[in-house]
Design an enzyme around this catalytic site. Structure first.
Site, PDB file in Angstrom:
ATOM      1  N   LYS A 181       0.400   2.291   0.315  1.00  0.00           N
ATOM      2  CA  LYS A 181       1.048   1.524  -0.758  1.00  0.00           C
ATOM      3  C   LYS A 181       1.786   0.316  -0.193  1.00  0.00           C
ATOM      4  CE  LYS A 181       4.551   5.140  -0.857  1.00  0.00           C
ATOM      5  NZ  LYS A 181       4.805   6.399  -1.545  1.00  0.00           N
ATOM      6  N   LYS A 211       9.700   4.348  11.482  1.00  0.00           N
ATOM      7  CA  LYS A 211      10.399   3.879  10.285  1.00  0.00           C
ATOM      8  C   LYS A 211      11.665   3.100  10.622  1.00  0.00           C
ATOM      9  CE  LYS A 211       8.861   7.096   6.721  1.00  0.00           C
ATOM     10  NZ  LYS A 211       9.301   8.011   5.666  1.00  0.00           N
ATOM     11  N   LYS A 270      -4.961   3.441   7.453  1.00  0.00           N
ATOM     12  CA  LYS A 270      -4.874   4.345   6.306  1.00  0.00           C
ATOM     13  C   LYS A 270      -4.679   3.558   5.012  1.00  0.00           C
ATOM     14  CE  LYS A 270      -2.091   8.060   5.724  1.00  0.00           C
ATOM     15  NZ  LYS A 270      -1.135   9.144   6.018  1.00  0.00           N
TER      16      LYS A 270
END
Ligand code: TRP
Length: 349
Positions: A214, A127, A211
């Site tokens: 969003k 991240k 995966k």
């Protein structure tokens, strides 16, 4: 005081009640992967054990969130929980920030966890990317807050995705070290992740190796919980596949990621095993399997989407459910934090 985690010792003697806890961040619209991988699991578990499901707004602000939107995003996750079948009479459903004990315990845990433990967290590395010096400090201690979320209820079972296993290991290390350092054997349990589930890993419709997410730039990669029947039909029609008919065996299916994903989604929605789906569709091509998949998806997700829209049109109802959930959660969390205050030796505790 030790600097090393003491795996499996102080905490293994926990004999308190079993509790389920999990949360989802209010940082974007939910999709089929969240629904099958998380929400459906939560709704099943609420019938088995006392269940605490929160909206992780404290975690969300580890990266920038528009203040004018955050409360609405929080209600959207709550509405999705309710639409998926979470029952506020069974599970406590609440915003994380409405239970200040999460943050209070997180501070103590910041002083229990070691820098070396956090330095190993792979999600922070992903991240924070190339410029970790520009990340918030909160993003770095994110897993410590997660440990507090779990242990403030002495939760024993945590339904999460595969990617959260490392944070659960850290939670166990923090629990064990707290129990050891403050001479409180068995005070905190060593919680277990529950990673299996109906649709543990739903992959992108455009790439069977990624995966469903969003943050994928293509909306065709995912089914959003708000997609209507036409959007679902169109996305399945365009979903990437190979040219071969569906195989007879799971071994053969496993070598074809896109086919495997669509069969897995069908199985999860229809409440069947992948083997059962193959028994019905082996030998048929996607020309007939895709319409069948569309049909189960529209018939199972249609009512969920309708309930979601109903809840979203009544924010007052959601707010009252969240307020009641927060009050129930605090009844468990407050005494735990009071006991922690005593153990740590704070004035007045
Ligand atoms: N980190 C979790 C995720 O991204 C969300 C989360 C925050 C969570 N606190 C938690 C999940 C506590 C389980 C338990 O999915």
């Amino acid at each position: 005081m030790t600097d090393q985690p003491s795996p499996g010792v102080s905490g293994a003697d926990y004999s308190g009640p079993q509790r389920v806890l999990s949360g989802v961040q209010p940082s974007g619209a939910l999709h089929l992967g969240n629904y099958l991988g998380a929400l459906v699991k939560f709704a099943r578990l609420q019938h088995v054990q006392p269940t605490f499901i929160f909206v992780a707004d404290l975690h969300a602000i580890t990266v920038w969130q528009e203040p004018a939107k955050l409360a609405a995003q929080t209600r959207e996750i709550a509405a999705a929980y309710l639409a998926a079948g979470l029952d506020p009479a069974k599970a406590a459903i609440f915003p994380q920030s409405a239970v200040p004990e999460h943050a209070e315990l997180a501070w103590v845990f910041n002083c229990v966890a070691r820098l070396g433990w956090l330095d190993r967290m792979t999600q922070f590395k992903e991240k924070s990317g190339k410029h970790k010096e520009r990340s918030s400090v909160g993003l770095y201690t994110y897993p410590v807050l997660q440990a507090a979320d779990i242990l403030v209820y002495k939760a024993t079972h945590v339904p999460v995705g595969e990617d959260q296993k490392q944070h659960l290991e850290l939670t166990r290390d923090i629990a064990a070290k707290f129990n050891h350092d403050f001479d409180a054997p068995g005070f905190f349990p060593l919680p277990e992740p529950l990673v299996q589930g109906p649709g543990a890993r739903v992959m992108s419709l455009r790439d069977g190796a990624a995966k469903m997410s969003k943050s994928d730039e293509s909306d065709y990669s995912r089914i959003n919980l708000t997609d209507d029947a036409d959007a679902i039909a169109q996305k399945i029609r365009k979903a990437r596949t190979d040219a071969a008919p569906l195989p007879e065996t799971l071994e053969d299916l496993a070598t074809r990621p896109e086919a495997d994903n669509l069969v897995g989604i069908y199985a999860a929605l229809a409440n069947q095993t992948k083997a059962e789906v193959l028994a019905q569709y082996a030998g048929q091509g996607f020309g007939s399997f895709k319409p069948a998949l569309t049909e189960v998806m529209v018939s199972t997700m249609g009512p969920v989407t309708a309930r979601l829209k109903d809840y979203l049109s009544d924010p007052g109802e959601i707010d009252s459910i969240l307020a009641t959930g927060a009050a129930r959660a605090r009844q468990i969390a407050r005494p735990v934090v009071d006991e922690v205050r005593k153990r740590v030796g704070f004035w007045g505790a």
